[in-house]
Design an enzyme around this catalytic site. Structure first.
Site, mmCIF file in Angstrom:
data_model
loop_
_atom_site.group_PDB
_atom_site.id
_atom_site.type_symbol
_atom_site.label_atom_id
_atom_site.label_comp_id
_atom_site.label_asym_id
_atom_site.label_seq_id
_atom_site.Cartn_x
_atom_site.Cartn_y
_atom_site.Cartn_z
ATOM 1 N N TYR A 3 4.323 10.442 -10.715
ATOM 2 C CA TYR A 3 3.436 9.522 -9.988
ATOM 3 C C TYR A 3 2.707 8.611 -10.985
ATOM 4 O O TYR A 3 2.618 7.393 -10.784
ATOM 5 C CB TYR A 3 2.435 10.349 -9.164
ATOM 6 C CG TYR A 3 1.429 9.536 -8.393
ATOM 7 C CD1 TYR A 3 1.795 8.877 -7.228
ATOM 8 C CD2 TYR A 3 0.105 9.440 -8.831
ATOM 9 C CE1 TYR A 3 0.855 8.136 -6.516
ATOM 10 C CE2 TYR A 3 -0.832 8.702 -8.126
ATOM 11 C CZ TYR A 3 -0.443 8.050 -6.969
ATOM 12 O OH TYR A 3 -1.367 7.312 -6.260
ATOM 13 N N ASN A 6 0.817 -1.215 0.000
ATOM 14 C CA ASN A 6 0.000 0.000 0.000
ATOM 15 C C ASN A 6 0.855 1.271 0.000
ATOM 16 O O ASN A 6 0.448 2.292 -0.547
ATOM 17 C CB ASN A 6 -0.899 -0.023 1.248
ATOM 18 C CG ASN A 6 -1.437 1.350 1.581
ATOM 19 O OD1 ASN A 6 -2.367 1.837 0.934
ATOM 20 N ND2 ASN A 6 -0.855 2.016 2.570
ATOM 21 N N ALA A 7 2.041 1.226 0.631
ATOM 22 C CA ALA A 7 2.841 2.443 0.819
ATOM 23 C C ALA A 7 3.111 3.120 -0.519
ATOM 24 O O ALA A 7 3.425 2.463 -1.516
ATOM 25 C CB ALA A 7 4.173 2.086 1.488
HETATM 26 N N1 LIG Z 1 -5.526 8.946 -1.819
HETATM 27 C C1 LIG Z 1 -5.755 8.766 -3.103
HETATM 28 O O1 LIG Z 1 -6.556 9.491 -3.705
HETATM 29 C C2 LIG Z 1 -5.090 7.659 -3.860
HETATM 30 C C3 LIG Z 1 -5.484 7.453 -5.177
HETATM 31 C C4 LIG Z 1 -4.897 6.423 -5.901
HETATM 32 C C5 LIG Z 1 -3.958 5.608 -5.308
HETATM 33 N N2 LIG Z 1 -3.571 5.854 -4.018
HETATM 34 C C6 LIG Z 1 -2.539 4.997 -3.449
HETATM 35 O O2 LIG Z 1 -2.955 4.478 -2.211
HETATM 36 C C7 LIG Z 1 -1.812 4.178 -1.405
HETATM 37 C C8 LIG Z 1 -2.006 4.781 -0.027
HETATM 38 O O3 LIG Z 1 -2.081 6.192 -0.164
HETATM 39 P P1 LIG Z 1 -2.901 7.127 0.828
HETATM 40 O O4 LIG Z 1 -3.861 7.877 0.007
HETATM 41 O O5 LIG Z 1 -3.354 6.363 2.003
HETATM 42 O O6 LIG Z 1 -1.714 8.149 1.182
HETATM 43 P P2 LIG Z 1 -1.152 8.708 2.558
HETATM 44 O O7 LIG Z 1 -2.247 8.973 3.499
HETATM 45 O O8 LIG Z 1 -0.244 9.806 2.118
HETATM 46 O O9 LIG Z 1 -0.304 7.468 3.121
HETATM 47 C C9 LIG Z 1 0.848 7.021 2.474
HETATM 48 C C10 LIG Z 1 1.426 5.897 3.303
HETATM 49 O O10 LIG Z 1 2.600 5.398 2.642
HETATM 50 C C11 LIG Z 1 3.648 5.378 3.612
HETATM 51 N N3 LIG Z 1 4.959 5.467 3.005
HETATM 52 C C12 LIG Z 1 5.468 6.419 2.181
HETATM 53 N N4 LIG Z 1 6.741 6.160 1.859
HETATM 54 C C13 LIG Z 1 7.068 4.988 2.500
HETATM 55 C C14 LIG Z 1 8.230 4.196 2.578
HETATM 56 N N5 LIG Z 1 9.364 4.539 1.933
HETATM 57 N N6 LIG Z 1 8.195 3.058 3.316
HETATM 58 C C15 LIG Z 1 7.063 2.701 3.984
HETATM 59 N N7 LIG Z 1 5.939 3.429 3.977
HETATM 60 C C16 LIG Z 1 5.938 4.557 3.229
HETATM 61 C C17 LIG Z 1 3.360 6.576 4.505
HETATM 62 O O11 LIG Z 1 4.103 6.477 5.706
HETATM 63 P P3 LIG Z 1 4.614 7.774 6.538
HETATM 64 O O12 LIG Z 1 3.489 8.126 7.489
HETATM 65 O O13 LIG Z 1 5.848 7.312 7.208
HETATM 66 O O14 LIG Z 1 4.872 8.868 5.537
HETATM 67 C C18 LIG Z 1 1.875 6.376 4.691
HETATM 68 O O15 LIG Z 1 1.597 5.355 5.611
HETATM 69 C C19 LIG Z 1 -0.595 4.749 -2.142
HETATM 70 O O16 LIG Z 1 0.063 3.731 -2.854
HETATM 71 C C20 LIG Z 1 -1.237 5.727 -3.117
HETATM 72 O O17 LIG Z 1 -0.440 5.962 -4.255
HETATM 73 C C21 LIG Z 1 -4.116 6.860 -3.275
#
Ligand SMILES: NC(=O)c1ccc[n+]([C@@H]2O[C@H](COP(=O)([O-])OP(=O)(O)OC[C@H]3O[C@@H](n4cnc5c(N)ncnc54)[C@H](OP(=O)(O)O)[C@@H]3O)[C@@H](O)[C@H]2O)c1
Length: 239
Positions: free
Chosen positions: A139, A76-77
């Site tokens: 991205y 997920n990260a």
């Molecule tokens: N939100 C959206 O609209 C959306 C849309 C499409 C896809 N996604 C995908 O969904 C997934 C989760 O995103 P989210 O929306 O929940 O974003 P978020 O709230 O920004 O959370 C991102 C997570 O990834 C972790 N992370 C970042 N770099 C890392 C690393 N090097 N090692 C381990 N953990 C790491 C962050 O940890 P820290 O707290 O340490 O930073 C956090 O737990 C991602 O892959 C994102 O691309 C999100």
């Protein structure tokens, strides 16, 4: 894949979609390793907490050692932002986490999954696997790579019986989307769709209508999608 009785590991489980994935895995009866760069930032009952930065090869290897009973790996990260023609360090960081970090997790855990009967890998990709949101082209490239990687891994891991599911969504209401004034779905809905998908054995989960529209546009002239998307971004402008 039965989630009840499975052993799952979720990356980035401290907030956003990852936190909901970990919580719902527990609700569905899985043993869960909830991992995060700062393990103290995970506030969730009923999970085993591990510190894990997916860009740190030593940390990834240690996680595969510590969580040797995993049969469901949830990648997920991820990080957002960065344009291809902007700061190159940002482009590299995006690929380091979203592509190389995810691949490194798969490479470390593929033998673990094999030992535990095959299991499944869930890669959280994006609607951006199939289109580019202005300002975050790196991205989009990284998420196109996650989509393609998922297809490739499905072939390469078929022999050990590992299901590979890629999950594609538009905007969800998490920190990643804080700066964007667009309709956003609750992150819990994304987690639910992803876990329903893996339980159903889906290769791909398309979570929302926007993402379905983006995917359908691939079979058409890209100009048509561009027109639709400009209209979405600037609804006041005449077509
Ligand atoms: N939100 C959206 O609209 C959306 C849309 C499409 C896809 N996604 C995908 O969904 C997934 C989760 O995103 P989210 O929306 O929940 O974003 P978020 O709230 O920004 O959370 C991102 C997570 O990834 C972790 N992370 C970042 N770099 C890392 C690393 N090097 N090692 C381990 N953990 C790491 C962050 O940890 P820290 O707290 O340490 O930073 C956090 O737990 C991602 O892959 C994102 O691309 C999100």
């Amino acid at each position: 894949m039965n989630i009840s009785g499975a052993t799952a590991l979720v990356t980035g489980a401290n907030r956003g979609i990852g936190l909901h994935l970990a919580a719902q895995l527990v609700e569905r009866g899985a043993k869960v390793y909830a991992t995060a760069r700062r393990p103290e930032s995970i506030d969730l009952d009923g999970v085993e907490i591990l510190g894990l930065d997916i860009t740190d090869p030593g940390g990834v290897a240690a996680a595969a050692q510590a969580a040797g009973d995993v049969d469901l790996l949830v990648n997920n990260a991820g990080i957002g932002g960065a344009a291809l023609l902007g700061d190159l360090a940002g482009v590299r960081a995006t690929m380091d986490v979203n592509f190389w970090g995810t691949l490194s997790m798969v490479r470390a855990f593929a033998p673990v999954l094999a030992r535990n009967g095959g299991g499944a890998i869930v890669n959280i990709a994006s609607s951006a696997s199939w289109f580019v949101f202005p300002g975050s082209s790196a991205y989009a490239v990284s998420k196109a790579a996650v989509w393609s990687m998922s297809s490739a891994l499905r072939q390469e891991l078929a022999g050990q019986g590992t299901l590979v599911t890629s999950v594609h969504l538009g905007a969800a209401d998490t920190d990643m989307m804080k700066g964007y004034d667009v309709p956003k779905m609750p992150p819990a809905d994304v987690a639910r769709a992803a876990l329903d998908g893996v339980e159903a054995g889906a290769f791909e989960v398309v979570v929302d209508e926007f993402t379905a529209m983006v995917k359908a546009s691939l079979s058409k002239d890209p100009r048509e999608f561009d027109r639709q998307f400009q209209q979405f971004l600037n609804p006041a402008k005449p077509r």
